[in-house]
Scaffold this motif. Structure first.
Motif, PDB file in Angstrom:
ATOM      1  N   HIS A 102       5.277  16.592  42.293  1.00 16.98           N
ATOM      2  CA  HIS A 102       4.716  17.065  41.027  1.00 16.98           C
ATOM      3  C   HIS A 102       5.537  16.483  39.890  1.00 16.98           C
ATOM      4  CE1 HIS A 102       2.629  19.846  38.291  1.00 16.98           C
ATOM      5  NE2 HIS A 102       3.794  19.916  37.662  1.00 16.98           N
ATOM      6  N   SER A 111      11.847  26.738  33.016  1.00 10.49           N
ATOM      7  CA  SER A 111      10.768  27.696  33.243  1.00 10.49           C
ATOM      8  C   SER A 111      10.173  27.548  34.654  1.00 10.49           C
ATOM      9  CB  SER A 111       9.715  27.489  32.156  1.00 10.49           C
ATOM     10  OG  SER A 111       8.529  28.115  32.485  1.00 10.49           O
ATOM     11  N   HIS A 141       3.607  14.318  29.453  1.00 11.88           N
ATOM     12  CA  HIS A 141       4.128  15.517  28.787  1.00 11.88           C
ATOM     13  C   HIS A 141       5.479  15.296  28.117  1.00 11.88           C
ATOM     14  CE1 HIS A 141       1.051  18.004  30.682  1.00 11.88           C
ATOM     15  NE2 HIS A 141       1.336  17.454  31.843  1.00 11.88           N
TER      16      HIS A 141
HETATM   17  C1  HQG Z   1       3.716  22.496  33.711  1.00 14.55           C
HETATM   18  C2  HQG Z   1      -4.156  14.402  34.891  1.00 14.55           C
HETATM   19  C3  HQG Z   1       6.422  25.687  32.466  1.00 14.55           C
HETATM   20  C4  HQG Z   1       3.305  21.403  34.664  1.00 14.55           C
HETATM   21  C5  HQG Z   1      -3.115  14.129  35.960  1.00 14.55           C
HETATM   22  C6  HQG Z   1       2.583  20.468  33.715  1.00 14.55           C
HETATM   23  C7  HQG Z   1      -3.222  15.308  36.893  1.00 14.55           C
HETATM   24  C8  HQG Z   1       4.958  24.635  33.866  1.00 14.55           C
HETATM   25  C9  HQG Z   1       1.972  21.403  32.684  1.00 14.55           C
HETATM   26  C10 HQG Z   1      -3.935  16.369  36.102  1.00 14.55           C
HETATM   27  C11 HQG Z   1       5.100  25.663  34.829  1.00 14.55           C
HETATM   28  C12 HQG Z   1       0.477  21.566  32.856  1.00 14.55           C
HETATM   29  C13 HQG Z   1      -3.081  17.586  35.905  1.00 14.55           C
HETATM   30  C14 HQG Z   1       5.966  26.730  34.527  1.00 14.55           C
HETATM   31  C15 HQG Z   1       3.735  24.204  35.616  1.00 14.55           C
HETATM   32  N1  HQG Z   1       6.608  26.695  33.339  1.00 14.55           N
HETATM   33  N2  HQG Z   1       5.619  24.653  32.686  1.00 14.55           N
HETATM   34  N3  HQG Z   1       6.182  27.752  35.375  1.00 14.55           N
HETATM   35  N4  HQG Z   1       4.341  25.375  35.890  1.00 14.55           N
HETATM   36  N5  HQG Z   1       4.109  23.744  34.390  1.00 14.55           N
HETATM   37  O1  HQG Z   1      -1.981  18.728  32.250  1.00 14.55           O
HETATM   38  O2  HQG Z   1      -0.285  18.571  36.585  1.00 14.55           O
HETATM   39  O3  HQG Z   1      -5.821  12.306  33.293  1.00 14.55           O
HETATM   40  O4  HQG Z   1      -2.481  21.100  33.068  1.00 14.55           O
HETATM   41  O5  HQG Z   1       4.429  20.805  35.272  1.00 14.55           O
HETATM   42  O6  HQG Z   1      -3.315  12.914  36.623  1.00 14.55           O
HETATM   43  O7  HQG Z   1       0.323  17.582  34.299  1.00 14.55           O
HETATM   44  O8  HQG Z   1      -6.545  14.681  33.131  1.00 14.55           O
HETATM   45  O9  HQG Z   1      -1.274  19.552  34.561  1.00 14.55           O
HETATM   46  O10 HQG Z   1       3.476  19.586  33.095  1.00 14.55           O
HETATM   47  O11 HQG Z   1      -3.923  15.062  38.071  1.00 14.55           O
HETATM   48  O12 HQG Z   1      -7.615  13.149  34.777  1.00 14.55           O
HETATM   49  O13 HQG Z   1       2.592  22.679  32.903  1.00 14.55           O
HETATM   50  O14 HQG Z   1      -4.248  15.787  34.839  1.00 14.55           O
HETATM   51  O15 HQG Z   1      -5.374  13.850  35.188  1.00 14.55           O
HETATM   52  O16 HQG Z   1      -0.146  20.366  32.457  1.00 14.55           O
HETATM   53  O17 HQG Z   1      -1.891  17.226  35.234  1.00 14.55           O
HETATM   54  P1  HQG Z   1      -1.556  19.938  33.018  1.00 14.55           P
HETATM   55  P2  HQG Z   1      -0.675  18.220  35.188  1.00 14.55           P
HETATM   56  P3  HQG Z   1      -6.401  13.470  34.022  1.00 14.55           P
END
Ligand code: HQG
Length: 182
Positions: A102, A111, A141
């Motif tokens: 991840h 967090s 991010h």
């Molecule tokens: C973080 C793209 C604080 C998590 C990509 C992430 C992926 C926390 C962010 C798809 C946490 C959410 C999804 C916690 C998780 N405290 N932060 N407890 N738990 N997080 O964008 O995984 O281009 O919703 O680490 O390729 O980054 O859209 O998820 O940084 O497959 O097609 O919260 O999006 O594809 O961010 O990305 P997101 P993701 P697309």
């Protein structure tokens, strides 16, 4: 048609097929599908210039295979990433490999170590098959950092894993004892 046109349409499709179908007056079925004819008609009422051909090109050129066409070619859905509660996709349940990855930003680490990985707005936590993909996801991010997830151990303890149409692994959350910063 420029790659910018394709990107704009891809963003529009992600928005309506993952998050806000109601913004153009369409309804997705519980597996996320909508008729392409309805999508074109409603999109075009909202300042998009969609056509069958443009949608096909976006589907084919999507680097992450974001969209899936139904077998008969009449319907489309986003492969994963949903937040809309119109949709509850029955993803294929699969035994995961020993480790999944991840990618996130360093500013989220404290967090995450406290709470584990949570899905937030989306329906699932998204996991990558390899480190390289995870770095790319994390960069969206901020300064990227990769967590290694002991996926097989989680599975052996009864936690379910799913494989989306496009190869992204999904699980509901990842408690921090299964995470290791690499
Ligand atoms: C973080 C793209 C604080 C998590 C990509 C992430 C992926 C926390 C962010 C798809 C946490 C959410 C999804 C916690 C998780 N405290 N932060 N407890 N738990 N997080 O964008 O995984 O281009 O919703 O680490 O390729 O980054 O859209 O998820 O940084 O497959 O097609 O919260 O999006 O594809 O961010 O990305 P997101 P993701 P697309």
């Amino acid at each position: 048609r420029t790659s910018k046109d394709l990107e704009n349409t891809s963003k529009f499709l992600s928005y309506v097929l993952r998050h806000k179908p109601e913004s153009i007056g369409i309804t997705l079925d519980s597996n996320g599908w909508v008729g392409i004819d309805v999508l074109i008609r409603q999109g075009n009422k909202h300042r998009q210039q969609l056509s069958q051909d443009l949608i096909s090109q976006v589907v084919i050129t999507s680097d992450k295979k974001r969209f899936t066409l139904s077998e008969d070619g009449l319907k489309i859905r986003a492969a994963q990433g949903h937040s809309t509660n119109q949709v509850n996709i029955v993803h294929v349940e699969k035994i995961p490999p020993e480790y999944l990855y991840h990618g996130t930003a360093t500013r989220f680490l404290d967090s995450i170590i406290q709470q584990g990985l949570i899905a937030g707005e989306r329906h699932y936590v998204h996991l990558s098959i390899d480190n390289k993909t995870a770095v790319a996801v994390g960069k969206r991010h901020g300064k990227p950092v990769v967590l290694r997830v002991s996926a097989l151990t989680m599975y052996q303890q009864g936690i379910k894993f799913y494989l989306a149409d496009n190869g992204v692994w999904l699980t509901e959350n990842v408690p921090s004892q299964f995470l290791e910063v690499i």
